[in-house]
Design an enzyme around this catalytic site. Structure first.
Site, PDB file in Angstrom:
ATOM      1  N   ASP A  74      -1.679   1.314   0.996  1.00 27.48           N
ATOM      2  CA  ASP A  74      -0.243   2.277   2.024  1.00 27.48           C
ATOM      3  C   ASP A  74      -1.222   1.044   3.186  1.00 27.48           C
ATOM      4  OD1 ASP A  74       1.624   3.088   2.898  1.00 27.48           O
ATOM      5  OD2 ASP A  74       0.931   4.726   1.865  1.00 27.48           O
ATOM      6  N   GLY A 113      -1.918  -4.669   1.207  1.00 33.36           N
ATOM      7  CA  GLY A 113      -2.026  -3.136   2.612  1.00 33.36           C
ATOM      8  C   GLY A 113      -0.192  -3.022   2.018  1.00 33.36           C
ATOM      9  N   HIS A 114       0.121  -2.892   3.191  1.00 33.18           N
ATOM     10  CA  HIS A 114       1.437  -2.731   3.865  1.00 33.18           C
ATOM     11  C   HIS A 114       1.977  -3.026   4.873  1.00 33.18           C
ATOM     12  CE1 HIS A 114       2.784   0.501   0.391  1.00 33.18           C
ATOM     13  NE2 HIS A 114       2.069  -1.019  -0.088  1.00 33.18           N
ATOM     14  N   GLY A 115       0.304  -3.402   5.555  1.00 36.37           N
ATOM     15  CA  GLY A 115       1.146  -4.312   7.117  1.00 36.37           C
ATOM     16  C   GLY A 115       0.896  -3.315   8.004  1.00 36.37           C
ATOM     17  N   GLN A 149       6.525  -4.075  10.622  1.00 40.35           N
ATOM     18  CA  GLN A 149       7.355  -3.784   9.892  1.00 40.35           C
ATOM     19  C   GLN A 149       7.624  -2.481  11.249  1.00 40.35           C
ATOM     20  OE1 GLN A 149       7.655  -1.670   6.746  1.00 40.35           O
ATOM     21  NE2 GLN A 149       6.071  -0.712   6.409  1.00 40.35           N
TER      22      GLN A 149
END
Length: 368
Positions: free
Chosen positions: A175, A197-199, A233
């Site tokens: 995540d 991961g998602h940043g 993001q």
């Protein structure tokens, strides 16, 4: 817990003029046999500074809660410095028994002047760290590792907290590497390696919680993203609010992207389950966001994606010295940017060409 690190967590509550007292968990019945559940006192009642020492060994734990307020500064010293969440085994067991257990390895609530240092946390069940209602916290020299396919294993999640410093940390998760949600303020993130991961994310925000607070004053500098689904993001739900939620003052600078799917991403149509009414607009007002000296490679054809709200467009977005090329060998000319309802300006090198200054539409797919 057995590894080569020394972990120290310092919780400052009240000052007291007294010599530091050592509390060894073995004196409270803790056993390092790898199969016994242990718990112990946190020495909170001692009127003075305390050092809670966990000697090297393997300790099997259920949930352990250290309640305050305490009468002095407390240091937790884990000789070995490793937290093994055993998340993969737990998830497999849950698949077989239709359960879902997503315990966080460590919740840090209502802590002032805390420091988490030299710790290795791996295979967490849920997230590694959650910080809530705290102030002036530092995370440094950490390694937070979970398999990429283990969902909801955020590295560090921050909410209702003012003053966080994250530096020299390696994060690989399923995540967000770092997630800043409601009420996260004055966060500085430097020298962080993220991937998979998602940043490093702000949000998701604006999902309808009337108690949600603004996210403000975020700095992300000198970080590297490798193979992550996102780089930097900001994500908000396409959900109307009675009063717009304002998030502002973000700086992203000196960042390297390596094969990142969405290197620079504002997504105000965030809907991971694809069950939202996308005809509605987000009521989160994003403003004063700066991207400077961001370079590297994109795994998709869209290098910079600003998909902002129709109701409250993004304001004062600045992009300066952006140099992103395709990681698939297609060349820089194949990349494009996407701008929708964003107002701002561009400076310096812009590869691919910026769409911010003119607010024109550039051929690119909308994000999922």
């Amino acid at each position: 817990m057995c590894a080569k690190y020394l972990f120290m967590l310092c919780l400052l509550a009240y000052s007291a003029e007294a010599q530091t007292k050592i509390f060894n968990v073995k004196d409270y019945g803790a056993s390092a046999d790898g199969s016994t559940d242990n718990t112990w006192s946190d020495a909170c009642k001692w009127k003075g500074d305390t050092n809670v020492v966990i000697p090297e060994g393997t300790y099997m734990l259920r949930s352990v809660i250290f309640n305050g307020p305490c009468n002095g500064a407390i240091t937790f010293q884990i000789n070995g410095g490793t937290l093994d969440g055993q998340g993969t085994a737990t998830r497999q067991k849950c698949l077989n028994n239709s359960c879902q257990i997503l315990f966080t390895s460590m919740d840090l609530d209502f802590i002032t002047n805390g420091r988490i240092e030299n710790l290795h946390s791996f295979d967490s069940k849920g997230g590694h760290f959650i910080v809530f209602g705290s102030a002036n916290m530092t995370f440094t020299k950490l390694s937070l590792i979970s398999p990429a396919n283990n969902r909801n294993t955020d590295g560090i999640k921050i909410s209702h907290t003012n003053g966080i410093n994250i530096t020299s940390v390696t994060i690989a998760t399923g995540d967000d590497c770092v997630a800043m949600i409601s009420g996260a303020k004055n966060v500085r993130i430097t020298d962080v390696f993220c991937g998979p991961g998602h940043g490093i994310s702000v949000g998701s925000l604006g999902g309808g919680n009337p108690l949600e607070l603004p996210v403000e004053d975020i700095v992300v500098m000198n970080c590297t993203f490798n193979g992550s689904s996102n780089g930097v993001q900001i994500k908000t739900w396409p959900f109307p609010l009675k009063t717009p939620l304002k998030v502002s003052n973000f700086t992203y600078e000196d960042i390297v992207m390596i094969n990142v799917q969405n290197p620079i991403f504002i997504n105000q149509q965030y809907c991971p389950e694809h069950n939202c009414d996308l005809s509605k607009s987000s009521s989160v007002q994003i403003s004063n966001v700066s991207y400077k000296n961001i370079r590297g490679s994109s795994a998709t054809d869209v290098a910079v994606n600003f998909n902002c709200s129709k109701e409250v467009p993004c304001q004062d977005v600045t992009v300066e010295d952006i140099d992103l090329m395709s990681s698939g060998g297609k060349g820089r000319q194949k990349l494009s940017n996407f701008c929708f309802n964003v107002k701002g300006s561009s400076f310096g090198k812009q590869i691919p060409p910026s769409c911010v200054a003119s607010n024109r539409f550039v051929s690119a797919p909308l994000p999922n």
